[in-house]
Design an enzyme around this catalytic site. Structure first.
Site, mmCIF file in Angstrom:
data_model
loop_
_atom_site.group_PDB
_atom_site.id
_atom_site.type_symbol
_atom_site.label_atom_id
_atom_site.label_comp_id
_atom_site.label_asym_id
_atom_site.label_seq_id
_atom_site.Cartn_x
_atom_site.Cartn_y
_atom_site.Cartn_z
ATOM 1 N N ASP A 92 5.475 -4.819 6.174
ATOM 2 C CA ASP A 92 6.137 -6.070 6.582
ATOM 3 C C ASP A 92 6.174 -7.108 5.451
ATOM 4 O O ASP A 92 7.181 -7.784 5.269
ATOM 5 C CB ASP A 92 5.524 -6.645 7.862
ATOM 6 C CG ASP A 92 4.059 -6.979 7.719
ATOM 7 O OD1 ASP A 92 3.406 -6.395 6.825
ATOM 8 O OD2 ASP A 92 3.556 -7.813 8.481
ATOM 9 N N ASP A 101 -0.186 2.187 8.391
ATOM 10 C CA ASP A 101 -0.725 1.433 9.534
ATOM 11 C C ASP A 101 0.087 1.602 10.824
ATOM 12 O O ASP A 101 -0.423 1.359 11.908
ATOM 13 C CB ASP A 101 -0.796 -0.060 9.188
ATOM 14 C CG ASP A 101 -1.690 -0.331 7.986
ATOM 15 O OD1 ASP A 101 -2.554 0.513 7.692
ATOM 16 O OD2 ASP A 101 -1.526 -1.382 7.349
ATOM 17 N N ARG A 135 0.671 -4.888 -5.307
ATOM 18 C CA ARG A 135 0.681 -6.073 -4.440
ATOM 19 C C ARG A 135 0.918 -7.224 -5.410
ATOM 20 O O ARG A 135 0.024 -7.608 -6.157
ATOM 21 C CB ARG A 135 -0.644 -6.210 -3.706
ATOM 22 C CG ARG A 135 -0.937 -5.005 -2.795
ATOM 23 C CD ARG A 135 -1.970 -5.335 -1.761
ATOM 24 N NE ARG A 135 -2.464 -4.148 -1.063
ATOM 25 C CZ ARG A 135 -1.871 -3.573 -0.025
ATOM 26 N NH1 ARG A 135 -0.745 -4.049 0.437
ATOM 27 N NH2 ARG A 135 -2.411 -2.513 0.561
ATOM 28 N N GLY A 181 0.840 -1.209 0.000
ATOM 29 C CA GLY A 181 0.000 0.000 0.000
ATOM 30 C C GLY A 181 0.869 1.251 0.000
ATOM 31 O O GLY A 181 1.842 1.332 0.749
ATOM 32 N N VAL A 241 -9.280 7.741 1.246
ATOM 33 C CA VAL A 241 -9.048 9.178 1.470
ATOM 34 C C VAL A 241 -7.924 9.369 2.507
ATOM 35 O O VAL A 241 -7.089 10.267 2.398
ATOM 36 C CB VAL A 241 -10.378 9.792 1.967
ATOM 37 C CG1 VAL A 241 -10.205 10.772 3.074
ATOM 38 C CG2 VAL A 241 -11.114 10.430 0.814
ATOM 39 N N GLN A 242 -7.894 8.459 3.482
ATOM 40 C CA GLN A 242 -6.902 8.602 4.548
ATOM 41 C C GLN A 242 -5.494 8.169 4.115
ATOM 42 O O GLN A 242 -4.542 8.304 4.869
ATOM 43 C CB GLN A 242 -7.343 7.838 5.800
ATOM 44 C CG GLN A 242 -7.430 6.353 5.626
ATOM 45 C CD GLN A 242 -8.330 5.676 6.637
ATOM 46 O OE1 GLN A 242 -8.032 5.641 7.822
ATOM 47 N NE2 GLN A 242 -9.448 5.133 6.178
HETATM 48 O O1 F6P Z 1 -1.607 -1.396 4.655
HETATM 49 C C1 F6P Z 1 -2.198 -0.205 4.282
HETATM 50 C C2 F6P Z 1 -3.672 -0.351 4.054
HETATM 51 O O2 F6P Z 1 -4.185 0.910 3.685
HETATM 52 C C3 F6P Z 1 -4.464 -0.956 5.201
HETATM 53 O O3 F6P Z 1 -4.717 -0.022 6.218
HETATM 54 C C4 F6P Z 1 -5.689 -1.449 4.488
HETATM 55 O O4 F6P Z 1 -6.238 -2.543 5.171
HETATM 56 C C5 F6P Z 1 -5.141 -1.897 3.159
HETATM 57 O O5 F6P Z 1 -3.910 -1.226 2.978
HETATM 58 C C6 F6P Z 1 -6.027 -1.609 1.976
HETATM 59 O O6 F6P Z 1 -5.453 -2.205 0.873
HETATM 60 P P1 F6P Z 1 -5.859 -1.902 -0.633
HETATM 61 O O7 F6P Z 1 -5.418 -0.512 -0.961
HETATM 62 O O8 F6P Z 1 -5.118 -2.927 -1.399
HETATM 63 O O9 F6P Z 1 -7.340 -2.030 -0.693
#
Ligand code: F6P
Length: 374
Positions: free
Chosen positions: A105, A153, A74, A11, A293-294
């Protein structure tokens, strides 16, 4: 001359760009050659146009820009050995002998896996005549890996703060401040869902910063007062909300972390919290899921600073690296830069999730914050 590949993975988080800029410019100043590996591990696996040398000008203006301009993904291909063989080939054919990975991680585990398998991968490429022994002579023994933690996170062990977490916290606070004015006007309750996977840092910090009535965390399932409420968090939450309403509060703010669970590990969902507040307290309640957004927008000053100084340290760590020494993760503890074995941090991060899965919540909290007492 070290040739340093830079990739962002997992992410995105604000500050990743500042890290890329810092690594690039420090590398150039130290006489190294920086390379961007675009689209995270996918770019490493695919090679070709996804790997490009970076010059001073290429990272101009990146300091404040959110997300990651070199792209991220990913990547499932890199989880297979075949993908890592292709990745190793692309590094060798570009003469890249060091990799700085900026990610969470999972991304840092991927980097460590590549390094652990490195000599086997090189042998395979020589045996299959994809590369010559001469081509990878200086690379045969080891691949230098350095990790920087980029994640909103803030869930990585052995560092107090990750690149992007503070910007994300600002985004959450701005959004909740906006909700607060409408909540106050209508005397409403708002249930706000925030990201963070199995980590409650964003929710807890936001809760303190916006003055929330209640926060649901993954590491500390309710009720807080077990003696009085047993398993009944609904009554405990309603009692608290009622108390503050009685003191004159015109609004109620409840934050639900995406990984929030009860003591039986059942997820606590925002819609259910809304129902409890509506049915039991007759509050006009709305749910807002902040979502991506966050994760977006301009990096805050702290993340620009953190990413820049950690980028400097990452290049220093590349230049210090020795074959056989565990790959380092650049972190931060009590406002001091740290350099700890990357895999130790990853293991400890997973141990928190395991403690939660075993309902050992005290241990999970202790591991998140060694100074925590129940
Ligand atoms: O690890 C960052 C994060 O934004 C998490 O807080 C959230 O669960 C996940 O990635 C969302 O993943 P994606 O952008 O693949 O939907």
């Amino acid at each position: 001359k070290k040739r340093i590949g830079i990739l962002t993975s997992g992410g995105d988080s604000s500050g990743m760009n500042a890290a890329v800029r810092s690594i690039t410019r420090v590398a150039l100043q130290k006489g190294c050659i920086p390379y961007a590996i675009y689209e995270g591990y996918q770019g490493l696996v695919d090679g070709g146009q996804y790997i490009k040398e970076l010059g001073w000008e290429d990272v101009r203006g990146l300091l404040s820009v959110g997300g990651t301009s070199i792209g991220t993904a990913r990547c499932s291909d890199f989880r297979q050995r075949e993908g890592r063989v292709r990745g190793a080939y692309n590094l060798i054919s570009n003469g890249i002998d060091a990799l700085v990975v900026i990610g969470g991680d999972g991304s840092l585990t991927g980097a460590d896996m590549l390094r652990a398998e490195w000599s086997g991968l090189v042998d395979e490429l020589i045996a299959t005549k994809k590369v010559t022994a001469e081509e990878c002579e200086h690379l045969r023994e080891d691949l230098t890996i350095v990790g920087l933690v980029g994640s909103i996170d803030n869930d990585m062990a052995m560092t107090d703060i990750t690149i992007g977490a503070v910007t994300s916290l600002h985004r959450i606070c701005e959004a909740v401040d906006n909700l607060t004015s409408t909540a106050l006007s209508h005397q409403r309750a708002f249930v706000i869902e925030v990201m963070g996977r199995h980590c409650g840092w964003l929710g807890l910090m936001a809760g303190i910063a916006v003055g929330a009535d209640w926060v649901f965390l993954p590491e500390r399932p309710p009720p807080l007062n077990e003696t009085k409420y047993g398993d009944d968090w609904e009554t405990e939450m309603c009692d608290i909300v009622k108390k503050y309403r009685a003191l004159g509060n015109r609004k109620t703010l409840v934050i639900v972390c995406e990984g929030a669970i009860d003591r039986n590990l059942k997820p606590i969902k925002s819609d259910y919290v809304q129902k409890v507040l509506t049915d039991r307290l007759h509050l006009d309640t709305r749910v807002t899921c902040l979502g991506h957004v966050q994760r977006g927008g301009t990096a805050c000053a702290y993340d620009r600073f953190l990413a820049t100084v950690q980028g400097v340290e990452a290049v220093e760590a590349v230049l210090r690296s020795k074959p056989g020494v565990p790959a380092p993760m650049i972190g931060n503890s009590h406002n001091k830069m740290t350099c700890t074995p990357l895999m130790e941090a990853v293991k400890l991060t997973h141990a928190v999730a395991e403690a939660i899965a075993q309902k050992d919540f005290g241990r999970a909290m202790e591991m998140r914050d060694p100074e925590f007492t129940a």
